[in-house]
Every structure is written in structure tokens, then in C-alpha cells.
Write a protein that holds these residues in place. Sequence first.
Motif, PDB file in Angstrom:
ATOM      1  N   ASP A  60      71.028 -26.004  -9.976  1.00  0.00           N
ATOM      2  CA  ASP A  60      70.888 -27.176 -11.058  1.00  0.00           C
ATOM      3  C   ASP A  60      72.337 -26.926 -11.806  1.00  0.00           C
ATOM      4  OD1 ASP A  60      68.417 -28.147 -11.258  1.00  0.00           O
ATOM      5  OD2 ASP A  60      67.710 -26.227 -11.399  1.00  0.00           O
ATOM      6  N   LEU A  61      73.183 -25.833 -11.527  1.00  0.00           N
ATOM      7  CA  LEU A  61      74.456 -25.639 -12.255  1.00  0.00           C
ATOM      8  C   LEU A  61      75.496 -26.593 -11.394  1.00  0.00           C
ATOM      9  CD1 LEU A  61      74.410 -22.089 -12.767  1.00  0.00           C
ATOM     10  CD2 LEU A  61      73.806 -23.943 -14.573  1.00  0.00           C
ATOM     11  N   SER A  62      76.287 -27.229 -12.346  1.00  0.00           N
ATOM     12  CA  SER A  62      77.570 -28.047 -11.802  1.00  0.00           C
ATOM     13  C   SER A  62      78.826 -27.613 -12.663  1.00  0.00           C
ATOM     14  CB  SER A  62      77.426 -29.579 -11.632  1.00  0.00           C
ATOM     15  OG  SER A  62      77.055 -30.157 -12.983  1.00  0.00           O
ATOM     16  N   TYR A  63      79.881 -27.428 -12.278  1.00  0.00           N
ATOM     17  CA  TYR A  63      80.927 -26.602 -12.822  1.00  0.00           C
ATOM     18  C   TYR A  63      82.124 -27.775 -12.784  1.00  0.00           C
ATOM     19  CZ  TYR A  63      78.402 -22.530 -12.128  1.00  0.00           C
ATOM     20  OH  TYR A  63      77.257 -21.502 -11.809  1.00  0.00           O
ATOM     21  N   THR A  64      82.060 -28.381 -14.129  1.00  0.00           N
ATOM     22  CA  THR A  64      83.182 -29.406 -14.359  1.00  0.00           C
ATOM     23  C   THR A  64      83.837 -29.434 -15.657  1.00  0.00           C
ATOM     24  OG1 THR A  64      81.455 -30.870 -13.120  1.00  0.00           O
ATOM     25  CG2 THR A  64      83.279 -32.037 -14.138  1.00  0.00           C
ATOM     26  N   VAL A  65      85.218 -29.756 -15.434  1.00  0.00           N
ATOM     27  CA  VAL A  65      85.986 -29.823 -16.601  1.00  0.00           C
ATOM     28  C   VAL A  65      86.948 -31.029 -16.548  1.00  0.00           C
ATOM     29  CG1 VAL A  65      87.973 -28.546 -17.414  1.00  0.00           C
ATOM     30  CG2 VAL A  65      86.405 -27.325 -16.477  1.00  0.00           C
ATOM     31  N   CYS A  66      87.159 -31.612 -17.812  1.00  0.00           N
ATOM     32  CA  CYS A  66      87.983 -32.834 -18.087  1.00  0.00           C
ATOM     33  C   CYS A  66      89.079 -32.293 -19.003  1.00  0.00           C
ATOM     34  CB  CYS A  66      87.288 -34.072 -18.243  1.00  0.00           C
ATOM     35  SG  CYS A  66      86.655 -34.174 -20.055  1.00  0.00           S
ATOM     36  N   TYR A  67      90.412 -32.660 -18.672  1.00  0.00           N
ATOM     37  CA  TYR A  67      91.383 -32.064 -19.517  1.00  0.00           C
ATOM     38  C   TYR A  67      92.491 -33.053 -19.420  1.00  0.00           C
ATOM     39  CZ  TYR A  67      93.735 -30.609 -15.226  1.00  0.00           C
ATOM     40  OH  TYR A  67      94.066 -30.453 -13.800  1.00  0.00           O
ATOM     41  N   ASP A  68      93.675 -33.017 -20.328  1.00  0.00           N
ATOM     42  CA  ASP A  68      94.753 -33.851 -20.629  1.00  0.00           C
ATOM     43  C   ASP A  68      95.782 -32.825 -21.428  1.00  0.00           C
ATOM     44  OD1 ASP A  68      96.707 -35.607 -19.992  1.00  0.00           O
ATOM     45  OD2 ASP A  68      95.625 -37.262 -20.994  1.00  0.00           O
ATOM     46  N   GLU A  69      96.943 -33.004 -21.023  1.00  0.00           N
ATOM     47  CA  GLU A  69      98.050 -32.396 -21.608  1.00  0.00           C
ATOM     48  C   GLU A  69      98.772 -33.213 -22.727  1.00  0.00           C
ATOM     49  OE1 GLU A  69     102.258 -30.712 -20.452  1.00  0.00           O
ATOM     50  OE2 GLU A  69     100.550 -29.763 -19.331  1.00  0.00           O
ATOM     51  N   PHE A  70      99.047 -32.982 -24.045  1.00  0.00           N
ATOM     52  CA  PHE A  70      99.562 -33.625 -25.022  1.00  0.00           C
ATOM     53  C   PHE A  70     100.440 -32.849 -25.782  1.00  0.00           C
ATOM     54  CE2 PHE A  70      95.055 -34.661 -24.730  1.00  0.00           C
ATOM     55  CZ  PHE A  70      94.953 -35.817 -24.712  1.00  0.00           C
ATOM     56  N   PRO A  71     101.717 -33.623 -26.288  1.00  0.00           N
ATOM     57  CA  PRO A  71     102.581 -32.938 -27.144  1.00  0.00           C
ATOM     58  C   PRO A  71     102.158 -32.641 -28.357  1.00  0.00           C
ATOM     59  CG  PRO A  71     103.118 -35.296 -26.908  1.00  0.00           C
ATOM     60  CD  PRO A  71     101.779 -35.043 -26.143  1.00  0.00           C
ATOM     61  N   VAL A  72     102.630 -31.470 -28.933  1.00  0.00           N
ATOM     62  CA  VAL A  72     102.258 -31.116 -30.307  1.00  0.00           C
ATOM     63  C   VAL A  72     103.149 -30.818 -31.192  1.00  0.00           C
ATOM     64  CG1 VAL A  72     100.094 -30.169 -29.475  1.00  0.00           C
ATOM     65  CG2 VAL A  72     102.063 -28.590 -29.568  1.00  0.00           C
ATOM     66  N   SER A  73     103.016 -31.164 -32.328  1.00  0.00           N
ATOM     67  CA  SER A  73     104.058 -30.808 -33.440  1.00  0.00           C
ATOM     68  C   SER A  73     103.311 -29.993 -34.529  1.00  0.00           C
ATOM     69  CB  SER A  73     104.545 -31.875 -34.187  1.00  0.00           C
ATOM     70  OG  SER A  73     105.403 -31.598 -35.092  1.00  0.00           O
ATOM     71  N   VAL A  74     103.890 -28.566 -34.657  1.00  0.00           N
ATOM     72  CA  VAL A  74     103.326 -27.615 -35.376  1.00  0.00           C
ATOM     73  C   VAL A  74     103.961 -27.598 -36.947  1.00  0.00           C
ATOM     74  CG1 VAL A  74     102.863 -25.053 -35.963  1.00  0.00           C
ATOM     75  CG2 VAL A  74     102.430 -25.993 -33.510  1.00  0.00           C
ATOM     76  N   GLN A  75     103.385 -27.765 -37.884  1.00  0.00           N
ATOM     77  CA  GLN A  75     103.731 -27.587 -39.228  1.00  0.00           C
ATOM     78  C   GLN A  75     102.951 -26.788 -40.061  1.00  0.00           C
ATOM     79  OE1 GLN A  75     102.799 -31.515 -39.387  1.00  0.00           O
ATOM     80  NE2 GLN A  75     104.901 -32.206 -37.894  1.00  0.00           N
ATOM     81  N   GLY A  76     103.379 -25.597 -40.675  1.00  0.00           N
ATOM     82  CA  GLY A  76     102.911 -24.749 -41.698  1.00  0.00           C
ATOM     83  C   GLY A  76     101.384 -24.784 -41.287  1.00  0.00           C
ATOM     84  N   GLY A  77     101.001 -25.940 -42.216  1.00  0.00           N
ATOM     85  CA  GLY A  77      99.417 -25.912 -42.323  1.00  0.00           C
ATOM     86  C   GLY A  77      98.503 -26.368 -41.538  1.00  0.00           C
ATOM     87  N   GLY A  78      99.318 -27.313 -40.427  1.00  0.00           N
ATOM     88  CA  GLY A  78      98.408 -27.777 -39.321  1.00  0.00           C
ATOM     89  C   GLY A  78      99.186 -28.188 -38.015  1.00  0.00           C
ATOM     90  N   VAL A  79      98.650 -28.953 -37.294  1.00  0.00           N
ATOM     91  CA  VAL A  79      99.130 -29.464 -36.185  1.00  0.00           C
ATOM     92  C   VAL A  79      98.725 -31.038 -35.774  1.00  0.00           C
ATOM     93  CG1 VAL A  79      98.902 -29.313 -33.426  1.00  0.00           C
ATOM     94  CG2 VAL A  79      98.613 -27.327 -34.990  1.00  0.00           C
ATOM     95  N   THR A  80      99.858 -31.585 -35.286  1.00  0.00           N
ATOM     96  CA  THR A  80      99.807 -33.166 -35.287  1.00  0.00           C
ATOM     97  C   THR A  80      99.900 -33.292 -33.599  1.00  0.00           C
ATOM     98  OG1 THR A  80     101.050 -33.766 -37.003  1.00  0.00           O
ATOM     99  CG2 THR A  80     101.224 -35.109 -35.403  1.00  0.00           C
TER     100      THR A  80
END
Length: 192
Positions: free
Chosen positions: A44-64
Motif C-alpha cells: 500500500d506504500l508508494s514513495y513519491t516526491v514533487c519538487y522545483d528549484e527557485f531563486p531566493v533572496s534573504v533579507q534579515g527578517g524573511g525570504v523572498t
Amino acid sequence: MILIKKYPEPAVDKIEILRYMGCAKPNSEALNLLDICLEKCRSDLSYTVCYDEFPVSVQGGGVTFPFADVPSASLAKHLDGYEKAVIFAGTVGIGLDRLILKYGRIAPSYALAFQVIGAERIEALCDAFCNDLKAEKSQISPRFSPGYSDLPLEFQKEIFKVLDCNRKIGLSLNSALLMSPSKSVTAIIGVK
């Protein structure tokens, strides 16, 4: 472009499953229950992942990200030094949820075993995915999931939209931000 990876069954860590069950000293009864439940759920187990790569910009209190601004000092610290991040969702499928529901009524010890097997199985899937990333990238950060520290659980909504989780791997999110199938994970990994 959203990518999908299907994995063969990762090696099972019975000691870890027994630890999750609260069984400090493995005994024959616990091991027998574990073996029976592993055999019952394996198909009954199926091992599946979906993903993508994104640019990020880190600014002190957060991430864009290109699709959202995330107010999280912890995520910003986690991704400091990374210009890209992989966002992924992984699941071991709905079959285990059905077994947990069925055996919750007729054999609670089996339902507990299925719960902890699921916890170990989703961790094993995440580890397999991270190992693949390590082989492809020069450096990766540990994974960081919505709900950790000050990363709002509500960020799940953005992850589900951008990865199209429901259509890609059959993973849905309800209004209380609970995932179905329940043995599923979303996470962010800094990559170089």
C-alpha cells in the motif's frame, strides 16, 4: 518546471520504528507485531516526491521567493548564503491512512504500528530525496518545513499552489492545513 520522482522502498529501520512506538527494549512481541504490519502495508506504500528549484533572496527578517514573501527570521538564517532553494513535497500514499482507519476500530495495536511505520517511512523517503540532492549539488542545507520555528504553517498553501501537489502527486491540504495523505512532508532545502 515541477519534477516528480518515484522511489523504490527505502531500507526499513525497525529500531527507529520501535523507538517511535515507545519500545525502548525490542522484544519478540513488538518485533512480531512490526513484521506483521510491515507485511500488511508494504504493497500500500508508494514513495513519491514533487519538487522545483527557485531563486531566493534573504533579507534579515524573511525570504523572498518568486511566488511569495515569507516573514521568517529562522528561514532567513537557515537559507543565508544560498541563492537558490529546492521546495519539495513527498508522500508515501493514501493506502496507509486507510489501514490506520480500518485497524483503529478492530485492532488498535496494529493502527499504532501503522502510524509509526508511516512516520519512519516518510522520513526515509525525505532522506532518500536529500541524498539525491547531495549527489547533484555541491552543497545543500538541512530541510526546513512550514511550522518549524517561526516559519508560518500557512506557507503550506503557497507550496501546494506552486508545486501543484494535488495534481502532481495526489497530495491535498485542508482548511486546517492538514495534509492528506497524512504521512507526507513539505520542506525547503537551500542548494548551491
